[in-house]
Design an enzyme around this catalytic site. Structure first.
Site, short mmCIF file in Angstrom:
data_model
loop_
_atom_site.label_atom_id
_atom_site.label_comp_id
_atom_site.label_asym_id
_atom_site.label_seq_id
_atom_site.Cartn_x
_atom_site.Cartn_y
_atom_site.Cartn_z
N THR A 108 0.82 -1.21 0.00
CA THR A 108 0.00 0.00 0.00
C THR A 108 0.85 1.26 0.00
O THR A 108 0.49 2.27 -0.61
CB THR A 108 -0.93 -0.01 1.24
OG1 THR A 108 -1.87 -1.06 1.08
CG2 THR A 108 -1.69 1.30 1.39
N SER B 281 2.11 -7.64 -0.48
CA SER B 281 2.96 -8.51 0.36
C SER B 281 2.59 -9.98 0.18
O SER B 281 3.46 -10.86 0.22
CB SER B 281 2.86 -8.11 1.83
OG SER B 281 1.52 -8.22 2.29
N THR C 123 1.60 -4.34 4.38
CA THR C 123 1.49 -4.64 5.82
C THR C 123 0.81 -5.98 6.11
O THR C 123 0.95 -6.51 7.21
CB THR C 123 0.69 -3.54 6.55
OG1 THR C 123 -0.62 -3.47 5.97
CG2 THR C 123 1.38 -2.20 6.44
N ASP C 124 0.09 -6.54 5.12
CA ASP C 124 -0.71 -7.74 5.42
C ASP C 124 0.14 -8.88 5.96
O ASP C 124 -0.27 -9.58 6.89
CB ASP C 124 -1.48 -8.20 4.17
CG ASP C 124 -2.68 -7.31 3.89
OD1 ASP C 124 -3.01 -6.47 4.76
OD2 ASP C 124 -3.28 -7.45 2.81
#
Ligand code: SIN
Length: 380
Positions: A63, A111, A142-143
């Site tokens: 993101t 990710s 970030t996932d």
């Protein structure tokens, strides 16, 4: 050990970072049997002591590199679009006061689009960058960032700072957290405060230990939490504060103990065995899944919370499957999150002489703590 106590760091400090990294390099050289000090040391001495720290920023997407549909479409965007060199340029001229920054594009994906062979290559790329840079920052989605950081923590050989960051909002919306996160990650890396901490995750002005951190929310900017231990520290403008340290800093002066056995430079990505996770729940019957994994050549299974019969387990073990237990809990003693336990099991199986050694490494590395102070308790 010294790094555990270095707090309240007002500005990036070139000389301290260099000294800590040099101490590790020299200890490595001494441990390897009276080698001459490495080129790291020679080049460090040759450079101007007042020169800014050199930070390499490696972009992988997510993101933070996303472009939004409009300037206010916080949730409507395409991840992994912008180049890391352009994002670093957006932080100039201010970032040039903090560090000498170089940008490297590893790839540009969400990710979840990365596999074990990519983790393998990224770890080697970080160590390559640290041959000349003083610190590395990596941007990812970030996932699955909690898995990225734990893998790098287990495999990167250099004690120099490695800081992962990302964003909950794409780069192109008003009020994106991406700019501040990337800026602060570079400040943290340049400060040297996390030398010998292993890989850390920095988001929302806080940095976290690779083993403890997990993503708790799909939208909020304070999404990353370190269970009941709390963050390692914070970055407020130029001030880096460390409140606690990961237990491995106690081995900073003894590289052979600081480093894990997982030296990827000695194997290929094909040597990484397949490992999987099974999550138990009330009334779970996971036997068919276990037997299917065993038939598919899976070498390790993380069993989180049960649901596997003794018969299925024995049948799988006969086919060479190693089981480890963890819990579904987000907190609780040395409990590793299942997805992190899987990475540790994978690496343990890849490097161990036999399954007993793999199990011993899993137990020891997964539960590393500061050396205990045993207090004699009267019995009777
Ligand atoms: C991703 O993990 O790539 C998308 C989500 C994010 O970066 O926050």
């Amino acid at each position: 050990m010294a790094t555990a106590h270095r707090t309240d760091r007002p500005t990036p400090c070139r000389s301290t970072l260099t000294l800590l990294a040099m101490a590790f390099v020299l200890a490595t050289a001494a441990g390897a049997g009276a080698q001459e000090p490495t080129t790291d040391r020679e080049s460090a001495e040759a450079r101007d002591a007042d020169a800014l720290p050199r930070v390499t920023v490696i972009g992988t997407g997510g993101t933070i590199a996303g472009t939004s549909t409009t300037r206010t479409s916080f949730q409507s965007y395409r991840a992994g679009q912008l180049l890391i060199a352009d994002m670093v340029d957006d932080l100039r001229p201010e970032i040039d006061e903090v560090a000498e920054v170089t940008a490297v594009q590893f790839d540009n994906r969400p990710s979840g689009g990365y596999g074990m062979e990519d983790y393998f290559e990224l770890s080697l790329a970080i160590d390559r960058a640290l041959e000349t840079a003083d610190a590395v920052v990596v941007t990812t989605g970030t996932d699955t960032m909690e898995e990225f950081v734990y893998w790098m923590d287990l495999t990167v050989r250099s004690p120099k700072p490695v800081v992962f960051t990302g964003a909950m909002r794409p780069w192109t919306v008003v009020g994106s957290d991406g700019h501040a996160n990337l800026f602060n990650a570079i400040v943290l890396a340049a400060s040297g405060a996390t030398t010998c901490y292993g890989t850390v995750l920095m988001l929302n002005d806080e940095f976290h230990a690779a083993k403890d951190v997990w993503k708790s929310d799909g939208a909020r900017m304070d999404t990353f939490i370190s269970r009941r231990f709390g963050a390692l520290g914070s970055v407020d403008g130029p001030r880096v504060r460390a409140h606690r340290a990961p237990p491995r800093v106690q081995h900073c002066d003894t590289p052979e103990r600081w480093r894990t056995p997982f030296d990827l430079s000695g194997i290929t990505a094909e040597d990484l065995p397949r490992t999987e996770v099974l999550i138990g729940y009330q009334g779970a019957r996971l036997d068919e899944a276990v037997l299917a994994f065993a038939d598919a050549g899976v070498r390790g299974i993380v069993n989180a919370a049960g649901g596997i019969s003794a018969e299925a387990r024995e049948a799988a073990e006969e086919k060479g499957v190693v089981f480890v237990r963890t819990q579904r809990l987000r907190s609780g003693g040395h409990n590793l999150l299942p997805q992190k336990a899987r990475l540790l099991l994978l690496l343990s199986l890849a490097f161990a002489e036999d399954d007993e050694q793999a199990q011993a490494w899993f137990d020891e590395i997964g539960a590393m703590d500061f050396e205990a102070f045993d207090v004699p308790v009267p019995e009777g």
